[in-house]
Design a protein around this motif. Structure first.
Motif, PDB file in Angstrom:
ATOM      1  N   ALA A  27       0.833  -1.202   0.000  1.00 42.71           N
ATOM      2  CA  ALA A  27       0.000   0.000   0.000  1.00 42.71           C
ATOM      3  C   ALA A  27       0.871   1.257   0.000  1.00 42.71           C
ATOM      4  O   ALA A  27       1.888   1.325   0.692  1.00 42.71           O
ATOM      5  CB  ALA A  27      -0.914   0.008   1.220  1.00 42.71           C
ATOM      6  N   GLU A  28       0.455   2.237  -0.771  1.00 41.36           N
ATOM      7  CA  GLU A  28       1.161   3.507  -0.816  1.00 41.36           C
ATOM      8  C   GLU A  28       0.632   4.445   0.268  1.00 41.36           C
ATOM      9  O   GLU A  28      -0.550   4.412   0.609  1.00 41.36           O
ATOM     10  CB  GLU A  28       0.979   4.170  -2.191  1.00 41.36           C
ATOM     11  CG  GLU A  28       1.666   3.447  -3.323  1.00 41.36           C
ATOM     12  CD  GLU A  28       3.182   3.436  -3.178  1.00 41.36           C
ATOM     13  OE1 GLU A  28       3.735   4.468  -2.734  1.00 41.36           O
ATOM     14  OE2 GLU A  28       3.797   2.403  -3.482  1.00 41.36           O
ATOM     15  N   PRO A  29       1.494   5.286   0.838  1.00 37.97           N
ATOM     16  CA  PRO A  29       1.021   6.253   1.829  1.00 37.97           C
ATOM     17  C   PRO A  29      -0.065   7.158   1.253  1.00 37.97           C
ATOM     18  O   PRO A  29      -0.038   7.513   0.065  1.00 37.97           O
ATOM     19  CB  PRO A  29       2.287   7.058   2.162  1.00 37.97           C
ATOM     20  CG  PRO A  29       3.421   6.153   1.825  1.00 37.97           C
ATOM     21  CD  PRO A  29       2.961   5.353   0.644  1.00 37.97           C
ATOM     22  N   LEU A  30      -1.036   7.517   2.082  1.00 37.67           N
ATOM     23  CA  LEU A  30      -2.095   8.439   1.665  1.00 37.67           C
ATOM     24  C   LEU A  30      -1.593   9.861   1.910  1.00 37.67           C
ATOM     25  O   LEU A  30      -1.881  10.487   2.937  1.00 37.67           O
ATOM     26  CB  LEU A  30      -3.377   8.150   2.429  1.00 37.67           C
ATOM     27  CG  LEU A  30      -3.980   6.758   2.236  1.00 37.67           C
ATOM     28  CD1 LEU A  30      -5.342   6.658   2.914  1.00 37.67           C
ATOM     29  CD2 LEU A  30      -4.101   6.401   0.757  1.00 37.67           C
ATOM     30  N   VAL A  31      -0.838  10.353   0.945  1.00 35.71           N
ATOM     31  CA  VAL A  31      -0.110  11.609   1.116  1.00 35.71           C
ATOM     32  C   VAL A  31      -1.063  12.788   1.281  1.00 35.71           C
ATOM     33  O   VAL A  31      -0.836  13.672   2.119  1.00 35.71           O
ATOM     34  CB  VAL A  31       0.851  11.826  -0.075  1.00 35.71           C
ATOM     35  CG1 VAL A  31       1.509  13.196   0.017  1.00 35.71           C
ATOM     36  CG2 VAL A  31       1.911  10.733  -0.103  1.00 35.71           C
ATOM     37  N   ASP A  32      -2.135  12.829   0.501  1.00 37.99           N
ATOM     38  CA  ASP A  32      -3.059  13.961   0.607  1.00 37.99           C
ATOM     39  C   ASP A  32      -3.686  14.026   1.992  1.00 37.99           C
ATOM     40  O   ASP A  32      -3.843  15.108   2.567  1.00 37.99           O
ATOM     41  CB  ASP A  32      -4.148  13.865  -0.465  1.00 37.99           C
ATOM     42  CG  ASP A  32      -3.607  14.136  -1.858  1.00 37.99           C
ATOM     43  OD1 ASP A  32      -2.503  14.712  -1.959  1.00 37.99           O
ATOM     44  OD2 ASP A  32      -4.274  13.764  -2.841  1.00 37.99           O
ATOM     45  N   ALA A  33      -4.051  12.873   2.541  1.00 36.46           N
ATOM     46  CA  ALA A  33      -4.630  12.858   3.886  1.00 36.46           C
ATOM     47  C   ALA A  33      -3.597  13.244   4.926  1.00 36.46           C
ATOM     48  O   ALA A  33      -3.921  13.919   5.916  1.00 36.46           O
ATOM     49  CB  ALA A  33      -5.209  11.480   4.188  1.00 36.46           C
ATOM     50  N   ARG A 188      -0.959   9.717  11.464  1.00 38.23           N
ATOM     51  CA  ARG A 188       0.072   9.840  10.425  1.00 38.23           C
ATOM     52  C   ARG A 188       0.731   8.490  10.157  1.00 38.23           C
ATOM     53  O   ARG A 188       1.026   8.136   9.000  1.00 38.23           O
ATOM     54  CB  ARG A 188       1.109  10.892  10.840  1.00 38.23           C
ATOM     55  CG  ARG A 188       1.816  11.541   9.668  1.00 38.23           C
ATOM     56  CD  ARG A 188       2.755  12.649  10.117  1.00 38.23           C
ATOM     57  NE  ARG A 188       2.084  13.780  10.708  1.00 38.23           N
ATOM     58  CZ  ARG A 188       1.605  14.826  10.032  1.00 38.23           C
ATOM     59  NH1 ARG A 188       1.701  14.837   8.708  1.00 38.23           N
ATOM     60  NH2 ARG A 188       1.024  15.831  10.655  1.00 38.23           N
ATOM     61  N   TYR A 189       0.958   7.716  11.225  1.00 39.04           N
ATOM     62  CA  TYR A 189       1.526   6.375  11.036  1.00 39.04           C
ATOM     63  C   TYR A 189       0.583   5.497  10.213  1.00 39.04           C
ATOM     64  O   TYR A 189       1.014   4.792   9.288  1.00 39.04           O
ATOM     65  CB  TYR A 189       1.802   5.728  12.396  1.00 39.04           C
ATOM     66  CG  TYR A 189       2.130   4.258  12.320  1.00 39.04           C
ATOM     67  CD1 TYR A 189       3.376   3.820  11.882  1.00 39.04           C
ATOM     68  CD2 TYR A 189       1.188   3.285  12.665  1.00 39.04           C
ATOM     69  CE1 TYR A 189       3.685   2.474  11.799  1.00 39.04           C
ATOM     70  CE2 TYR A 189       1.479   1.933  12.582  1.00 39.04           C
ATOM     71  CZ  TYR A 189       2.730   1.537  12.154  1.00 39.04           C
ATOM     72  OH  TYR A 189       3.023   0.195  12.063  1.00 39.04           O
ATOM     73  N   ASN A 190      -0.717   5.511  10.528  1.00 32.42           N
ATOM     74  CA  ASN A 190      -1.668   4.694   9.779  1.00 32.42           C
ATOM     75  C   ASN A 190      -1.784   5.147   8.330  1.00 32.42           C
ATOM     76  O   ASN A 190      -1.890   4.317   7.416  1.00 32.42           O
ATOM     77  CB  ASN A 190      -3.041   4.742  10.462  1.00 32.42           C
ATOM     78  CG  ASN A 190      -3.051   4.019  11.797  1.00 32.42           C
ATOM     79  OD1 ASN A 190      -2.281   3.084  12.014  1.00 32.42           O
ATOM     80  ND2 ASN A 190      -3.907   4.452  12.703  1.00 32.42           N
ATOM     81  N   LEU A 191      -1.765   6.447   8.097  1.00 31.59           N
ATOM     82  CA  LEU A 191      -1.825   6.954   6.720  1.00 31.59           C
ATOM     83  C   LEU A 191      -0.531   6.647   5.971  1.00 31.59           C
ATOM     84  O   LEU A 191      -0.553   6.346   4.771  1.00 31.59           O
ATOM     85  CB  LEU A 191      -2.090   8.458   6.739  1.00 31.59           C
ATOM     86  CG  LEU A 191      -3.465   8.880   7.278  1.00 31.59           C
ATOM     87  CD1 LEU A 191      -3.512  10.395   7.473  1.00 31.59           C
ATOM     88  CD2 LEU A 191      -4.579   8.423   6.346  1.00 31.59           C
ATOM     89  N   GLY A 194      -0.696   3.329   4.557  1.00 37.12           N
ATOM     90  CA  GLY A 194      -1.624   3.173   3.444  1.00 37.12           C
ATOM     91  C   GLY A 194      -3.065   3.429   3.837  1.00 37.12           C
ATOM     92  O   GLY A 194      -3.984   3.180   3.061  1.00 37.12           O
ATOM     93  N   GLY A 195      -3.287   3.939   5.060  1.00 36.32           N
ATOM     94  CA  GLY A 195      -4.644   4.175   5.549  1.00 36.32           C
ATOM     95  C   GLY A 195      -5.172   2.968   6.287  1.00 36.32           C
ATOM     96  O   GLY A 195      -4.669   1.848   6.149  1.00 36.32           O
ATOM     97  N   GLY A 196      -6.184   3.177   7.104  1.00 32.53           N
ATOM     98  CA  GLY A 196      -6.801   2.064   7.807  1.00 32.53           C
ATOM     99  C   GLY A 196      -7.633   1.209   6.870  1.00 32.53           C
ATOM    100  O   GLY A 196      -7.778   1.508   5.685  1.00 32.53           O
ATOM    101  N   CYS A 197      -8.166   0.108   7.395  1.00 34.77           N
ATOM    102  CA  CYS A 197      -9.018  -0.761   6.572  1.00 34.77           C
ATOM    103  C   CYS A 197     -10.475  -0.370   6.770  1.00 34.77           C
ATOM    104  O   CYS A 197     -10.861   0.161   7.811  1.00 34.77           O
ATOM    105  CB  CYS A 197      -8.806  -2.227   6.946  1.00 34.77           C
ATOM    106  SG  CYS A 197      -9.463  -2.672   8.559  1.00 34.77           S
ATOM    107  N   LEU A 198     -11.277  -0.618   5.756  1.00 34.73           N
ATOM    108  CA  LEU A 198     -12.727  -0.468   5.841  1.00 34.73           C
ATOM    109  C   LEU A 198     -13.338  -1.839   5.594  1.00 34.73           C
ATOM    110  O   LEU A 198     -13.379  -2.314   4.459  1.00 34.73           O
ATOM    111  CB  LEU A 198     -13.252   0.546   4.833  1.00 34.73           C
ATOM    112  CG  LEU A 198     -14.779   0.745   4.840  1.00 34.73           C
ATOM    113  CD1 LEU A 198     -15.254   1.241   6.204  1.00 34.73           C
ATOM    114  CD2 LEU A 198     -15.199   1.725   3.749  1.00 34.73           C
ATOM    115  N   PRO A 199     -13.815  -2.515   6.642  1.00 32.96           N
ATOM    116  CA  PRO A 199     -14.424  -3.839   6.440  1.00 32.96           C
ATOM    117  C   PRO A 199     -15.726  -3.722   5.661  1.00 32.96           C
ATOM    118  O   PRO A 199     -16.339  -2.645   5.594  1.00 32.96           O
ATOM    119  CB  PRO A 199     -14.703  -4.320   7.873  1.00 32.96           C
ATOM    120  CG  PRO A 199     -13.968  -3.383   8.776  1.00 32.96           C
ATOM    121  CD  PRO A 199     -13.835  -2.094   8.045  1.00 32.96           C
ATOM    122  N   PRO A 200     -16.183  -4.821   5.068  1.00 30.23           N
ATOM    123  CA  PRO A 200     -17.558  -4.819   4.568  1.00 30.23           C
ATOM    124  C   PRO A 200     -18.497  -4.605   5.748  1.00 30.23           C
ATOM    125  O   PRO A 200     -18.178  -4.959   6.887  1.00 30.23           O
ATOM    126  CB  PRO A 200     -17.712  -6.219   3.968  1.00 30.23           C
ATOM    127  CG  PRO A 200     -16.686  -7.051   4.662  1.00 30.23           C
ATOM    128  CD  PRO A 200     -15.541  -6.136   4.956  1.00 30.23           C
TER     129      PRO A 200
END
Length: 686
Positions: A27-33, A188-191, A194-200
């Motif tokens: 996963a790539e870092p979510l730079v904008d966030a 910032r660490y989570n982003l 690559g951001g957190g997960c969103l489960p179904p």
């Protein structure tokens, strides 16, 4: 120090190894966030860091200021605040002491001063969290004094430091993440991960794992019973008996117990159940995958099978392709990935040794740290190809894990440790399930179930029970078929708790959406939001759920407990009594209720409970307002099952209320359907 992302600096020390968490991540870092977070300077300069290399590895010393408190290091079950302790980041299924051993140790820590540090290593690094102080003028490790004149003076003391001992390596990358607050450093660490997960959406419903020896007929009967008795349930898990061979795994249906897997999956699906399959990391010779994967295996067997090098892309692809064709495309919703950690304290150690060699060049130590994440990566890739979200269970993880929709679990069962896991997991981008299994008493069952319904995964694990635990919590009596005398009453209490989980689901789902997009852990320690409050530093049995709720579990044998409420005002969820924050209260709680508090000026959406969640489920919500000046409540709305939200197919449903203007609902976004209907508003008086 080189800035590599907004608010993130890398300090390259010596020559880092090739196999590290960052080298293996996808996963790539979510730079904008990350850029949207407040600007913060680096918490210390490169000149404040000491580094040395010796025959045993390398050592990094990082500054710790007076009054700083340290937290993190992954799934730590035995302690909360880490200041003054030594933690070794070693994967182990039996963390029986407070050494740092864990199913998911993570070389990341965060400070109340508002920054985090990630040491990019897959080695069993040891972190001395200000526990040892170097003598002033002492020689740098690896550079011994050449004469008596060069020996350090005995009197002086250097400042307190975080000392990181990385074995075998000649260098390491250290990532420093600014806040400026503790919560923002974790975001910032989570982003950066690559951001957190969103489960179904269904993944946040109720889970049940059946007895390991059940057949298809047993499973269908029990599933029908759950529906008849109106026990909310979304996910039904099959334990090892579904396979022809387990320990190692065949990844093939046992047709004597499941003669027609497709019919079984269809019938369970017709009742609204998602199926989760137990699996593990060792490939048995009877498996159709064995001949494909044996060329990518380590030099040591486990249980007579092979351990695949999932760091080899071809091996990872073969594993993922088989699971996609054999299971995912036939309707399986997820997996429980067992025995992907390590075991040193078991009378029959069942994992590969640290000196093992793998075809990619990794050794056993590096693979123990990485194998859980590599298996997660393989399985997630198969679901992504089908544009289908999953929510799975896993028994090992490591650094940069936030994007993976896998929830940790353990074969240990101390309830206080389980609650401490709920509190600590959010420091390091992890999710944890304090699952319910056989219990010492009905009271123990209820108290454990209360924590389960307020966790990342509401799981009842009956792998060694013949009947559901609310019919008989004692394992021997359960297997003997002995029902409780008051079984209807106990079942009704448990049904109410599971329905409460379903009522909270829109709130929880939206908290996970914030985790995915902004990095805020959906469940976290109180100190994360209140790092300047010393009263929060030791709170290892209370935790925040989203931005509005604070849970304080009670354990079996207790009738009351002391609850510390942080600054601000809080309402009892059950009595609506208003409490002033910044104080501790002795709280009595009936057996049916867990102490739960709502932050003042909250709009809390509670749904009419449903028995399970379908793709078209629409929640009928009552919005409760606590306080005179309520902040907006944001509900995340999408199809709940696909990755289309990543392409903008979602809404934010904003709920607002004020004494002057009353209630309002504003829906913004590009998702065309409606998942939430606000049916009523209820104002809680001050």
């Amino acid at each position: 120090m080189e800035q590599v992302a907004p608010g993130v600096w890398r300090l390259r020390l010596g020559t880092p190894e090739a196999f590290t968490p960052i080298a293996l991540r996808e996963a790539e870092p979510l730079v904008d966030a990350m850029r949207a977070l407040p600007t913060a300077a680096a918490p210390f300069a490169a000149q404040a860091v000491r580094f040395s290399v010796s025959a045993r590895g390398c050592v990094v010393e990082l500054p710790i200021g007076d009054g700083e408190e340290i937290y993190g290091f992954g799934l730590q079950l035995k302690s909360h605040k880490q200041t003054g302790l030594k933690k070794t980041i070693r994967v182990n299924a039996d963390p029986i002491a407070d050494t740092g051993d864990s199913h998911a140790p993570v070389p990341f820590y965060v400070s109340t001063r508002g920054y985090g540090v990630f040491v990019d290593t897959a080695r069993y690094a040891s972190f001395y969290c200000g526990s040892h102080v170097r003598r002033e003028g002492a020689s740098t490790p690896g550079a011994p004094a050449r004469s008596a004149e060069e020996l350090p003076a005995p009197a002086g003391r250097a400042a307190k430091a975080m000392v990181v001992d990385v074995p075998a390596a000649e260098g390491v990358d250290v990532y420093v993440l600014a806040g400026p607050s503790m919560r923002q450093a974790i975001q910032r660490y989570n982003l950066f991960s690559g951001g957190g997960c969103l489960p179904p959406m269904w993944g946040l419903g109720v889970w049940y794992r059946q007895n390991h020896a059940y057949t298809a007929d047993d499973a269908l009967r029990l599933a029908a019973t759950f529906r008849e008795r109106e026990m909310p349930m979304d996910v039904y898990g099959l334990e090892p008996g579904w396979q022809t061979h387990a320990y190692g795994s065949s990844y093939d249906w046992a047709t004597e117990r499941y003669p027609d897997p497709d019919e079984f999956l269809a019938r369970m699906g017709d009742m609204g159940f998602k199926i989760n399959l137990w699996t593990q990391a060792v490939v048995d010779p009877s498996s159709p995958l064995y001949d494909v994967l044996r060329h990518y295996a380590s030099d040591y067997e486990v249980w007579g099978g092979i351990v695949t090098d999932m760091n080899v892309p071809e091996a990872r692809a073969a594993y993922a392709d088989h699971h996609e064709r054999a299971f995912i495309q036939r309707g399986v919703s997820g997996f429980k990935v067992d025995e992907c950690d390590n075991s040193d304290f078991n009378p029959s150690p069942w994992s590969f040794p640290e000196h093992s060699r793998f075809p990619s060049g990794m050794d056993g130590e590096q693979m123990h740290s990485s194998i859980g994440l590599l298996y997660q990566k393989a399985l997630l890739s198969a679901f992504r190809r089908n544009n289908t979200r999953t929510y799975c269970s896993v028994r090992s993880s490591h650094g940069l894990a936030a994007p993976y929709p896998f929830v940790l679990y353990s074969d240990l069962y101390d309830h206080r440790d389980f609650v401490r896991g709920v509190v600590n997991a959010g420091f390091s981008g992890l999710l944890w399930s304090p699952e319910v299994r056989p219990c010492a008493s009905v009271e123990d069952l209820i108290r454990r179930l209360q924590v389960v319904v307020l966790s990342a995964q509401a799981l009842i694990n009956a792998w060694n029970l013949a009947m559901p635990p609310w019919w008989q919590p004692d394992s021997e009596r359960n297997r003997a078929g002995e029902l409780l005398d008051n079984v209807a009453k106990v079942e009704a209490i448990c049904r109410g708790l599971l329905q409460f989980r379903m009522a909270l689901l829109p709130y929880l789902y939206s908290a996970f959406a914030t985790y995915r997009l902004e990095g805020t852990p959906p469940i976290r320690a109180v100190v994360v939001d209140y790092p300047q409050d010393p009263n929060a530093y030791e709170l290892d049995s209370q935790y925040l759920i989203g931005d509005a709720l604070l849970a304080a579990p009670i354990f079996a044998g207790e009738k009351s407990r002391v609850v510390y409420l942080p600054p601000g005002n809080w309402y009892s969820f059950w009595t609506h009594e208003r409490h002033e924050g910044g104080q501790s209260y002795e709280v009595e709680s009936p057996a049916e209720q867990i102490p739960l508090f709502v932050r003042e000026n909250t709009i809390l959406p509670l749904a009419e409970p449903v028995g399970h969640i379908d793709r078209d489920t629409c929640f009928e919500i009552t919005a409760y307002t606590f306080g005179p000046r309520c902040e907006p409540c944001m509900l995340f709305e999408d199809d709940g099952v696909s990755f289309d939200y990543e392409r903008g197919a979602y809404n934010w449903v904003e709920l607002t209320w004020s004494p002057d203007d009353g209630p309002a609902v504003n829906r913004r976004g590009d998702y065309p359907d409606v998942r939430y209907r606000i049916m009523d508003w209820s104002h809680i008086p001050e």
